[in-house]
Every structure is written in structure tokens, then in C-alpha cells.
Design a protein around this motif. Structure first.
Motif, short mmCIF file in Angstrom:
data_model
loop_
_atom_site.label_atom_id
_atom_site.label_comp_id
_atom_site.label_asym_id
_atom_site.label_seq_id
_atom_site.Cartn_x
_atom_site.Cartn_y
_atom_site.Cartn_z
N CYS A 1 0.82 -1.22 0.00
CA CYS A 1 0.00 0.00 0.00
C CYS A 1 0.85 1.27 0.00
O CYS A 1 0.38 2.34 0.35
N CYS B 1 -3.32 0.23 5.03
CA CYS B 1 -2.20 0.06 5.96
C CYS B 1 -2.66 -0.64 7.25
O CYS B 1 -3.71 -0.32 7.81
N SER C 1 -0.59 -0.82 9.96
CA SER C 1 0.28 -0.27 11.00
C SER C 1 1.29 -1.28 11.55
O SER C 1 1.52 -1.35 12.76
S1 SF4 Z 1 2.92 0.20 8.34
FE1 SF4 Z 1 3.03 -1.82 7.35
S2 SF4 Z 1 1.19 -1.94 6.09
FE2 SF4 Z 1 1.45 0.20 6.66
S3 SF4 Z 1 2.54 1.09 4.96
FE3 SF4 Z 1 4.08 0.46 6.47
S4 SF4 Z 1 4.66 -1.59 5.89
FE4 SF4 Z 1 2.79 -1.12 4.79
#
Ligand code: SF4
Ligand code: FAD
Ligand code: SF4
Ligand code: SF4
Length: 403
Positions: free
Chosen positions: A24, A44, A46
Motif C-alpha cells: 500500500c 495500511c 500499522s
Molecule cells: S505500516 Fe506496514 S502496512 Fe502500513 S505502509 Fe508500512 S509496511 Fe505497509
């Protein structure tokens, strides 16, 4: 811009996007046409993998070089076709002969033109990647190959800019495969965003009514010339930074670099790679003859791994080197090995214009106005200079004095 890291630090390596489990993170241009990661908050989860693996956020072990050499390839063809001493080509040859995976940067004329990493698998491909491209290069084009190398326990010899070297190092550390990796970084004063090169090439292409098959940044004698080639590989444009090429001037005088380059963590004596390569000022070593001074590399041996490789190349007479007695003294004139580039005094003018026009040429020309005039005069043939009326010369002097 995402909250992965600040604009002062983000090198555009794209590792965050590759690592993200939800895929994403996309890369979008900001108001200056520069690519930065943007997170789709709806997708996302997180997990923080992006932040935790961002190369710009790692605590790195910097090492002072153990030895510094001035040197070059003993193969004249290799030396003459390289940017400085042709050490990179000798390293690629070593990698292919010893079953290492290895990578380099090509100018890719598709999609308006960009500089991309490719896997180097033959001598023919070495010829494509050698030569410095003074532009941002996309590292994400080889992430999949690097991941395969990691999975297959393959040895890798990677050559790139320090911030790219840190990204590749992060991948191997994460996979616990760092012993498989030899890292070569280049002394680096900064990169210009690809959008500016794209616009510049497109303008010249239209002006000359020719398609562009290749772009090079140094000529055969290693002098700084931006050259464009047509579909028949004939050079149809070639200018140095002191002529009115606004792209090259934007690069050499630090008007148009990515923001992070003005805050570079790696522009220092201590290094993050096994070997560092750069341009050596031959006149600083009296053992180097006048005729040899043009194409000489500076070679920094930073680790035992690096020393073993350099010694192998010396022993096999692939390269000839002159050891420098005083390490600090020998690199103090190479700015990129000491401190980050300092912004051009008219950077703000450039930015303000770009935000309104989205036009590199207009914005850079506005910011560099007096400089471009100065260099145009300096490079006028003496005969033509005599023809310029006194009153005009006076006016020009007045403009230049206002800088
Ligand atoms: S927190 Fe995890 S899911 Fe969100 S953008 Fe970063 S890597 Fe991707
Ligand atoms: C953007 C940039 C800025 C530089 N700034 C300085 C400087 O300020 N001072 C200095 O001493 N040297 C600088 N260099 C290094 C210098 O131009 C030579 O690369 C170096 O002297 C080694 O020369 P060589 O003959 O061994 O190899 P070269 O013939 O230069 O071999 C080129 C190697 O550089 C890689 N490369 C080319 N373009 C890029 C790119 N855009 N991104 C990543 N890798 C690339 C190729 O894949 C290849 O591995 C810079 C290089 C680049 C690409
Ligand atoms: S430095 Fe690389 S990993 Fe970090 S945010 Fe920028 S593109 Fe992503
Ligand atoms: S100046 Fe530093 S941050 Fe910029 S491209 Fe070079 S190594 Fe990366």
C-alpha cells in the motif's frame, strides 16, 4: 509525503514499498516533481515494517578507510571507456568470472527516459552500465533479483551510490546473509530527480527533431559533457556544464539535487561499504605522469573484504595503484568524501518557479540567469568577443557584479 521518514532523509530507494506486506505504498511526485512514498491509509495495517527497515533510519557502522590508492585499470580500452580509472569495470569482470550476481545502472529510453538498475550478466551488459549517470536511479527494478539471490544463497557484488548501498545492505542484514555481499559505493555529491532529466531530454529531442536512444554524462576523455544519441547511435547534442546546458549546471552547482542530498549522511571520510570509488585528482601525486592524470580513480579500502578484493586485482595485474601515505590529506579535496553538497544560493527561486510552472528549464534558467550569461561570455571565441560592442560588455559586467 508519508511519515516513514522526512524529506531531508528520504533517498527514494523504494525499499519501504517493496517490504510492505499490504503493498500500500506508492511513489508520487511532490510539487517539485520529486518522487516520495505515499501510504494508502485505508490498506495500511500499522505493522511499521516500512519505518523499521527504512535505510535512512538505520544505525550504521561507519569505517575509516584502512588504505587509500590512486589507480586505474591496466586495460586501456576499459580505462578509456570509463568515467575515471575503470575500476568498476574490473570489479564487474571479477564478479562474472567468480560467479557473483552483480548490478549496474543503464539509461533507459522508454517512457520518456530514466536511469534504472539492471542485472549484469555478460561483458556486453558491463558496457551498458559503465559510465556515471548524473541522475536519480531506480533501485526497485532489481529488488526481486536481489531477493532471489538471497533465497539461493548467491554471492553478490553490488556497485552503487552510498544510499543505495545502505538499502541493499539492509535487505541482506534482514535475511541474515550479509556474508554473501560485497559492497562498493561511489563518492557522490548528489542526484538530480529523473523528472528534470526527462523534461530536458524531451526539449532537446523536439528542438533537433530526433528520437533519443542514449544519454551519456562524460565523454571519452572523461570530460563533463552531456551527450544525446539518435536512433542510429549518432551523437547529435553535446554540451559541458559551462555552456548553456541547464541540466548539467543544475547538477554541478547544486541547484537541482534531491532534498536529501543536501543532508546526505554518507558524504564523509568514514564509509559504509567495503570499497569506495571516486575521481582522483592526479596532479596531487607526483608519481603519476602528466599523460596518466586524466583518468585516475581514488580507491578507498574500508574493510578486510574490500582489501582482499583490491589485492586480488593488483596481484593479477588488472589494476595499477599508487598507495597514498596520508589518508585524510589524499581525500580532503574530494568534497563528496567530506561533507554534503551546499544548496545553490538561488535554490528558493528555482523552487518557487517550479511550483508554479512545473517546468525545469524555465525555473533553472530563472535561477541561473546571471551564471548562464557569464559562462556564455567566457566561452565565446576570442574573435567573437572582440565584436561585442563596448556598451553591451559594460551592461553584462554590471549584471554579473550584482550576483
Ligand atoms: S505500516 Fe506496514 S502496512 Fe502500513 S505502509 Fe508500512 S509496511 Fe505497509
Ligand atoms: C550521481 C553520481 C555522482 C557522483 N559524484 C561524484 C563526486 O562528487 N566526486 C567523485 O569523486 N565521484 C563522483 N561520482 C563517481 C564517479 O563519477 C565515478 O563513478 C567513479 O570515479 C568511479 O569511476 P569508474 O571509472 O571506476 O566507474 P564508472 O565508469 O563511473 O562506472 C560506473 C558505475 O557507477 C554506476 N552508476 C552510474 N550511474 C549511477 C547512478 N545514477 N546511480 C547509481 N549508480 C550509478 C554504474 O552502474 C557503474 O557501476 C559520482 C557518480 C554518480 C553516479
Ligand atoms: S528512504 Fe527509502 S525506505 Fe525510506 S522512506 Fe524513502 S524510499 Fe522509503
Ligand atoms: S548525495 Fe547522498 S543521499 Fe544523495 S544520492 Fe548521493 S549518497 Fe544518496
Amino acid at each position: 509525503m508519508s511519515d516513514i521518514c522526512s524529506k531531508n532523509d528520504c533517498t527514494g530507494c523504494k525499499l519501504c514499498s517493496y517490504i510492505c506486506p499490504k503493498k500500500c505504498i506508492s511513489f508520487q511526485k511532490d510539487e517539485l516533481g520529486v518522487l516520495y512514498p505515499v501510504i494508502d491509509k485505508d490498506k495500511c495495517i500499522s505493522c511499521h515494517l516500512c519505518e523499521n527497515n527504512c535505510p535512512a533510519k538505520q544505525d550504521l557502522e561507519y569505517k575509516m578507510p584502512q588504505n587509500v590508492y590512486a589507480g586505474w585499470s591496466t586495460d586501456l580500452e576499459i580505462r578509456n571507456s570509463s568515467t575515471s580509472g575503470g575500476i568498476a569495470q574490473e570489479l564487474y569482470k571479477y564478479a562474472l568470472e567468480n560467479n557473483y550476481s552483480t548490478y549496474g545502472v543503464v539509461y533507459n529510453n522508454e517512457g520518456g527516459g530514466s536511469c534504472d538498475y539492471i542485472k549484469v550478466e555478460s561483458i556486453k551488459q558491463i558496457k551498458k552500465v559503465i559510465g556515471s549517470k548524473y541522475c536519480y536511479a531506480d533501485l526497485s527494478t532489481i529488488f526481486k533479483c536481489l531477493e532471489n539471490d538471497i533465497l539461493n544463497d548467491k554471492k553478490v557484488l553490488f556497485i552503487g551510490l552510498p544510499c543505495q548501498v545502505v538499502a541493499v545492505k539492509r535487505m541482506f542484514i534482514k535475511a541474515n546473509k550479509i556474508d554473501n555481499l560485497i559492497l562498493i559505493d561511489l563518492a557522490c555529491h548528489g542526484v538530480v530527480p529523473s523528472e528534470y532529466l526527462k523534461q530536458h531530454v524531451s526539449n532537446i529531442s523536439k528542438k533537433y527533431n530526433k528520437d533519443v536512444s542514449n544519454v551519456t554524462f562524460r565523454d571519452k576523455n572523461s570530460s563533463y559533457y552531456l551527450s544525446l544519441y539518435d536512433n542510429n547511435f549518432q551523437k547529435f547534442y553535446s554540451k559541458n556544464p559551462y555552456q548553456d546546458d541547464v541540466y548539467y549546471r543544475g547538477f554541478t552547482n547544486n541547484l537541482a539535487l534531491r532534498e536529501n542530498c543536501y543532508h546526505c549522511h554518507y558524504a564523509r571520510n568514514e564509509r559504509i561499504s567495503d570499497i569506495t570509488l571516486g575521481d582522483f585528482n592526479g596532479s596531487k601525486d607526483s608519481r603519476i605522469s602528466e599523460s596518466d592524470r586524466k583518468q585516475v580513480s581514488v580507491i578507498l579500502e574500508n574493510t578486510k573484504k574490500g582489501a582482499d578484493l583490491i589485492n586480488y586485482l593488483i596481484f593479477n595485474k588488472n589494476i595499477v595503484v599508487f598507495k597514498q601515505n596520508n589518508i585524510i590529506e589524499s581525500i580532503k579535496y574530494n568534497k563528496a568524501l567530506n561533507s554534503p553538497a551546499i544548496k545553490h544560493k538561488n535554490r528558493k527561486i528555482f523552487e518557487q518557479n517550479y511550483i508554479v510552472t512545473n517546468n525545469y528549464k524555465k525555473s533553472a534558467t530563472k535561477a541561473l540567469k546571471s551564471e548562464l550569461i557569464k559562462y556564455r561570455i567566457l566561452f565565446l571565441p576570442k574573435k567573437s568577443l572582440k565584436l561585442v560592442p563596448k556598451s553591451i560588455k559594460k551592461k553584462i559586467k554590471k549584471i554579473l557584479n550584482r550576483r
